[in-house]
Each structure stands twice: as C-alpha cells, then as structure tokens.
Design a protein around this motif. Structure first.
Motif, short mmCIF file in Angstrom:
data_model
loop_
_atom_site.label_atom_id
_atom_site.label_comp_id
_atom_site.label_asym_id
_atom_site.label_seq_id
_atom_site.Cartn_x
_atom_site.Cartn_y
_atom_site.Cartn_z
N TYR A 59 -39.53 57.68 -33.40
CA TYR A 59 -38.57 57.10 -34.34
C TYR A 59 -37.14 57.35 -33.88
N ALA A 60 -36.89 58.54 -33.34
CA ALA A 60 -35.54 58.89 -32.91
C ALA A 60 -35.02 57.94 -31.84
N ILE A 61 -35.92 57.43 -31.00
CA ILE A 61 -35.50 56.50 -29.96
C ILE A 61 -34.83 55.26 -30.56
N SER A 62 -35.32 54.85 -31.72
CA SER A 62 -34.74 53.66 -32.38
C SER A 62 -33.31 53.88 -32.86
N LEU A 63 -32.90 55.15 -32.95
CA LEU A 63 -31.56 55.47 -33.42
C LEU A 63 -30.53 55.51 -32.30
N ILE A 64 -30.99 55.47 -31.05
CA ILE A 64 -30.08 55.60 -29.92
C ILE A 64 -29.00 54.52 -29.91
N PRO A 65 -29.32 53.23 -30.10
CA PRO A 65 -28.27 52.20 -30.04
C PRO A 65 -27.16 52.39 -31.07
N SER A 66 -27.48 52.93 -32.23
CA SER A 66 -26.48 53.09 -33.29
C SER A 66 -25.72 54.41 -33.21
N ALA A 67 -26.12 55.29 -32.30
CA ALA A 67 -25.48 56.60 -32.19
C ALA A 67 -24.18 56.52 -31.40
N HIS A 68 -23.29 57.45 -31.66
CA HIS A 68 -22.03 57.55 -30.93
C HIS A 68 -22.34 57.94 -29.48
N PRO A 69 -21.64 57.38 -28.49
CA PRO A 69 -21.87 57.74 -27.09
C PRO A 69 -21.77 59.25 -26.84
N LEU A 70 -20.89 59.92 -27.57
CA LEU A 70 -20.78 61.37 -27.41
C LEU A 70 -22.05 62.08 -27.88
N THR A 71 -22.76 61.46 -28.81
CA THR A 71 -24.03 62.04 -29.26
C THR A 71 -25.07 61.93 -28.16
N TRP A 72 -25.02 60.83 -27.40
CA TRP A 72 -25.94 60.70 -26.26
C TRP A 72 -25.66 61.82 -25.25
N LEU A 73 -24.37 62.04 -24.95
CA LEU A 73 -24.01 63.09 -23.99
C LEU A 73 -24.37 64.47 -24.53
N TRP A 74 -24.16 64.68 -25.82
CA TRP A 74 -24.49 65.96 -26.44
C TRP A 74 -26.00 66.23 -26.36
N THR A 75 -26.79 65.20 -26.58
CA THR A 75 -28.25 65.34 -26.50
C THR A 75 -28.69 65.71 -25.09
N ILE A 76 -28.11 65.04 -24.09
CA ILE A 76 -28.42 65.35 -22.70
C ILE A 76 -27.98 66.77 -22.36
N CYS A 77 -26.80 67.15 -22.85
CA CYS A 77 -26.29 68.50 -22.61
C CYS A 77 -27.24 69.54 -23.20
N MET A 78 -27.67 69.34 -24.46
CA MET A 78 -28.57 70.28 -25.11
C MET A 78 -29.93 70.31 -24.42
N TYR A 79 -30.35 69.19 -23.86
CA TYR A 79 -31.60 69.16 -23.09
C TYR A 79 -31.53 70.14 -21.92
N HIS A 80 -30.41 70.11 -21.20
CA HIS A 80 -30.26 70.99 -20.05
C HIS A 80 -30.02 72.44 -20.47
N VAL A 81 -29.37 72.64 -21.60
CA VAL A 81 -29.22 74.00 -22.12
C VAL A 81 -30.59 74.60 -22.39
N SER A 82 -31.44 73.84 -23.08
CA SER A 82 -32.80 74.31 -23.38
C SER A 82 -33.60 74.50 -22.10
N GLY A 83 -33.50 73.53 -21.20
CA GLY A 83 -34.26 73.60 -19.96
C GLY A 83 -33.89 74.80 -19.12
N LEU A 84 -32.61 75.06 -18.97
CA LEU A 84 -32.16 76.19 -18.17
C LEU A 84 -32.51 77.52 -18.84
N GLY A 85 -32.57 77.52 -20.17
CA GLY A 85 -33.00 78.73 -20.86
C GLY A 85 -34.42 79.11 -20.48
N ILE A 86 -35.26 78.08 -20.28
CA ILE A 86 -36.64 78.32 -19.86
C ILE A 86 -36.71 78.63 -18.37
N THR A 87 -36.09 77.79 -17.54
CA THR A 87 -36.26 77.92 -16.09
C THR A 87 -35.51 79.12 -15.51
#
Length: 329
Positions: A59-87
């Motif tokens: 469902y979240a994928i359907s919200l991507i077009p309506s989201a602010h571009p900074l939210t896209w960048l924030w999501t990618i940033c948080m993805y790498h924050v989480s990933g690096l916490g594991i790796t």
C-alpha cells in the motif's frame, strides 16, 4: 579499491581464527544433517505480523507519487541508516569483531541497528555466530538447505529447530554482555525500537517540510522497514543459493552482486564465509560495499580502529586451492 588505513591490520589466512571457517565446514558439515527435522510448528502471531507488514508496504508504494521529494530522500536515507546499523554494527563489529569502535561510534551504531528492528544486538550476534559455526546444518537458524523460503523468512514463522537453541546456549557471548552499549540497548529495546524505527522517521518529514504523518509513516516507517528486512534476508537466502564460489567451491554461500547492492555490501558471501574476520567482507574495497566505505570513514576520523584485513597473498592462495578455478588433484 579503498585506500589502506594505517589502522588496518593485514593478517594471513589462519591468523586470528581466519582458518576457523574452513575447519568448521569440514568437521561439522555432517553434524545433525542426517537427523530428521521435527514437524514444523508454525508461530501464527509472526505469520500475521509479517503478512500485515508486507501488505502495508505494498500500500505504501501507492503513496510515493503524492509524497514530497524530500520524503523520498528521507526514506532512502533511513534505509541506509538501518542497513548500516546491521552491517557495520551487529554484523561486522559485534558478531565478528572484525574491527574495534570507540564509545561514540558504538552508540551511533546501536541507534542505527535499533532502527532496523531485527532483535537487539546480543540476540542478533548470537544467532549469527551460530549460523557461521553450524552453517547449513539444523543448528543454523536459517539453514538454506531447507529451501529459499525457509532461509528467507520461513525460519521466522516457525519455532526454532531444537539444535539452534542447544548450540546457541553453548556460545561464549561474554564480550557482548561486557559492552554497556549492548546491555543498555537490550534493556530498553522494545521502547527504543518503536521510537527509532517508526516515531522519529514519521515525525521528521512532518515537522521539517510538512509531509502528512500518514504518508511519512508508511514510506519512511513501514516501506523502509520492510525493504531493509528483505535486503537482510536475501543474504541468508539468495546469497546462500546463487552466486560464484571463487574462494571455496565446497560451501553454499556465493558471491552475489545483486544482494551486495541491496544489503550495503554483504553479498560477497563466499569470501565472507571463508574469511569471516575481514572487516570488509570482500577483497574489493568500496566496490558495491557502502559498509566498508562507512567503516573506513569512521577510521579516518578516529572512531574505528584495529581493522582486520586478509592479505592479498592469502586470498590468492585460497583461490588457487579451493576456489571455482582451482585445479583438480
């Protein structure tokens, strides 16, 4: 290739237990392998939770077009924050002790690892050490010999094989319990996980650029969390089933660049299972390996030190002896 840091310790194969993985594969490959697995006991609570999470992520994928571009960048940033916490955190630092970190970096990594919600550091490291010591046996929590689905997510939907619990209790985890950062995170893990994984990623976009709380929660919270879970799981499943074996053709883990791209550099898995104490988990430095770049950066500012690295000569000799291109006797 990443520049060599003065804090990197070049070690030969066999030093600092680097030969342990080969010994384990030869001596314990048959351990419990012939035992009949007990009937799978499904944990229905986990089934419903993970099903709901993935439905919400779709469902979240359907919200991507309506989201602010900074939210896209924030999501990618948080993805790498989480990933690096594991790796960089629960994997390379706390599970394998492939480098050392000063207190500020350990606190940062614990914060980042908590945002991934994959159990606390001590539990994560315990399961991973069992995985390495008893790879592809019943004592391996996500035994890839039981199929892709089991190794990917199925192991979390059923009760653990008794051997996993038995062998896990035999491990020495004193180094983890001796770290106050690990103890503190474990003590307050549940509240920290909710706060760091879902609350903060939702509030920041809303406060700083006016993103809707609903959209921020589903993108930076749910979708990002589901994505990092599957990226991590692919190391257990895809990287143990598909890939080249340039270092040891006798074991399942393979070199999988697709997994490396999604899992911040953890897809060089044949190398990692042959040389588990190499801080880079690869001989190629920063190539498809954001985690190595992160650790090298931390070393450059004095937060990471005593980085363990296998010598190129040792890697070459191992390739020639047991890799895909090794000559048959």
């Amino acid at each position: 290739m990443a520049p060599k840091s003065p804090d990197i310790e070049i070690i030969e194969e066999g030093d600092n237990q680097l030969g342990l993985e080969a010994i384990i594969q030869e001596t314990s490959a048959s351990l419990d392998e012939q035992k009949q697995s007990p009937p799978l006991s499904i944990v229905w609570k986990n089934v419903f939770v993970f099903a709901a999470l993935h439905i919400a992520a779709v469902y979240a994928i359907s919200l991507i077009p309506s989201a602010h571009p900074l939210t896209w960048l924030w999501t990618i940033c948080m993805y790498h924050v989480s990933g690096l916490g594991i790796t960089a955190g629960s994997h390379r630092l706390w599970s394998h002790r492939s480098y050392k970190a000063k207190l500020p970096l350990r606190i940062l990594l614990a914060f980042m690892q908590t945002s991934a919600v994959q159990n606390d550091i001590i539990e994560w490291a315990r399961d991973h050490r069992v995985h390495h010591k008893y790879t592809e046996t019943h004592a391996d929590p996500h035994n890839a010999n039981r199929g892709f689905f089991f190794a990917h997510i199925g192991w979390l939907l059923v009760k653990k094989h008794p051997d996993v619990c038995i062998k896990g209790k035999q491990l020495d985890l004193s180094d983890l319990y001796a770290d106050p950062v690990c103890r503190l995170q474990r003590r307050y893990y549940k509240i920290l996980a909710i706060l760091i994984c879902f609350v903060i990623p939702t509030i920041v976009p809303n406060y700083l650029w006016g993103e809707r709380l609903w959209t921020a929660f589903f993108l930076a919270g749910i979708l990002r969390y589901c994505a990092i879970l599957n990226a991590t799981w692919l190391v257990n499943s895809a990287a143990h089933i598909w890939g080249m074996h340039p270092y040891d053709k006798r074991i399942n883990p393979g070199e999988n660049p697709v997994v490396s791209f999604g899992a911040c550099g953890e897809g060089f898995h044949n190398y990692h299972h042959v040389f588990p104490h190499d801080y880079s988990t690869s001989e190629y430095g920063w190539k498809l390996n954001v985690t190595t770049l992160f650790i090298d950066t931390m070393a450059a500012i004095g937060q990471a030190y005593d980085l363990k690295k296998v010598s190129l000569d040792a890697v070459r000799r191992r390739r020639e002896r047991t890799g895909d291109m090794a000559k048959e006797d």
